[in-house]
Design an enzyme around this catalytic site. Sequence first.
Site, PDB file in Angstrom:
ATOM      1  N   GLU A  68       1.123  -1.151   0.035  1.00 38.44           N
ATOM      2  CA  GLU A  68       0.025  -0.059  -0.005  1.00 38.44           C
ATOM      3  C   GLU A  68       0.936   1.508  -0.052  1.00 38.44           C
ATOM      4  O   GLU A  68       1.903   1.421   0.818  1.00 38.44           O
ATOM      5  CB  GLU A  68      -0.879  -0.058   1.059  1.00 38.44           C
ATOM      6  CG  GLU A  68      -1.717   1.183   1.472  1.00 38.44           C
ATOM      7  CD  GLU A  68      -2.586   1.803   0.235  1.00 38.44           C
ATOM      8  OE1 GLU A  68      -3.380   0.969  -0.357  1.00 38.44           O
ATOM      9  OE2 GLU A  68      -2.248   2.821  -0.158  1.00 38.44           O
ATOM     10  N   ASP A 115      -7.080   1.906  -8.334  1.00 42.14           N
ATOM     11  CA  ASP A 115      -7.478   3.213  -8.904  1.00 42.14           C
ATOM     12  C   ASP A 115      -7.407   3.122 -10.592  1.00 42.14           C
ATOM     13  O   ASP A 115      -6.559   2.644 -11.238  1.00 42.14           O
ATOM     14  CB  ASP A 115      -6.238   4.129  -8.505  1.00 42.14           C
ATOM     15  CG  ASP A 115      -6.214   4.494  -7.221  1.00 42.14           C
ATOM     16  OD1 ASP A 115      -7.135   3.972  -6.649  1.00 42.14           O
ATOM     17  OD2 ASP A 115      -5.134   5.148  -6.687  1.00 42.14           O
ATOM     18  N   LYS A 119      -8.589   8.603 -17.552  1.00 46.76           N
ATOM     19  CA  LYS A 119      -8.148   9.494 -18.672  1.00 46.76           C
ATOM     20  C   LYS A 119      -7.206   8.806 -19.312  1.00 46.76           C
ATOM     21  O   LYS A 119      -6.286   8.124 -18.822  1.00 46.76           O
ATOM     22  CB  LYS A 119      -7.615  10.808 -18.095  1.00 46.76           C
ATOM     23  CG  LYS A 119      -8.770  11.551 -17.676  1.00 46.76           C
ATOM     24  CD  LYS A 119      -8.085  13.007 -17.175  1.00 46.76           C
ATOM     25  CE  LYS A 119      -9.383  13.945 -16.499  1.00 46.76           C
ATOM     26  NZ  LYS A 119      -8.839  14.888 -15.736  1.00 46.76           N
ATOM     27  N   GLU A 191     -15.472  -3.200  -2.735  1.00 52.25           N
ATOM     28  CA  GLU A 191     -16.559  -3.908  -3.150  1.00 52.25           C
ATOM     29  C   GLU A 191     -17.705  -3.877  -2.448  1.00 52.25           C
ATOM     30  O   GLU A 191     -18.844  -3.774  -3.158  1.00 52.25           O
ATOM     31  CB  GLU A 191     -15.961  -5.368  -3.178  1.00 52.25           C
ATOM     32  CG  GLU A 191     -16.760  -6.370  -3.641  1.00 52.25           C
ATOM     33  CD  GLU A 191     -15.965  -7.779  -3.615  1.00 52.25           C
ATOM     34  OE1 GLU A 191     -14.825  -7.996  -3.411  1.00 52.25           O
ATOM     35  OE2 GLU A 191     -16.622  -8.497  -4.318  1.00 52.25           O
TER      36      GLU A 191
END
Length: 208
Positions: A68, A115, A119, A191
């Site tokens: 992380e 993530d 774009k 989730e």
Amino acid sequence: MRLRNVKNKEEILNNNSYVVKDCFQYIGNWKNEFKNDSPIHLEIGVGKADFIINSAIENPDINFVGIEKSASILALATKKIPEGLSNLRLINIDATEVEKVFSKEIETLYLNFSDPWPKKRHARRRLTSKDFLDRYEKIFKNKKIIIQKTDNSILFESSLISFSQNGYIIKDISLDLHKKEDYHNIETEYERKFSAKGNKIYMVKVEK
Ligand SMILES: C[S@@+](CC[C@H](N)C(=O)[O-])C[C@H]1O[C@@H](n2cnc3c(N)ncnc32)[C@H](O)[C@@H]1O
């Protein structure tokens, strides 16, 4: 994931026995850290770590390592871990450093609600872009297995293309995981949030 800064995050991480501090020294030697030969599964972007904690509890014969990048989020995650889970470790690094931490020792990689970087100009930042798949090549032991879950159709579509362009074969797939009968699912925090909103959960398992 937007989150307030956890002020004493460094102290929390330094004092937590599940968090590996000098992770780069273990490259190629993670079985010594775990003191066994069990397979090692990796999750990148664990968030508050619900998935990896429950996976470690349910599968004592598999070692789980979670990465992380946010120290604040990882500090919050450490508060949820029960004592005595000898098959779990957490690392506070960015995924771009993954090949400095593991060498030919990972059997399965989980990418849960990564993530999406929707774009086009950010597509290389997606954790399933060619740049990242090339990094993962160096960390897998023999067979390369990646299991991805997301509710984001842009990320899912681009991942499927990236997997197939980089030699991965689809072994399992669902466009509505929660309706799939033959799948033992361990839910993640995102989730739960997304499915509560009515979003469908996509899942793909690929192998190379
Ligand atoms: C949307 S959250 C999902 C968290 C968790 N996997 C879940 O499903 O509940 C994405 C997490 O991945 C982490 N992350 C994003 N990019 C990363 C990277 N390059 N390296 C490590 N962690 C990353 C973020 O900080 C965040 O905690």
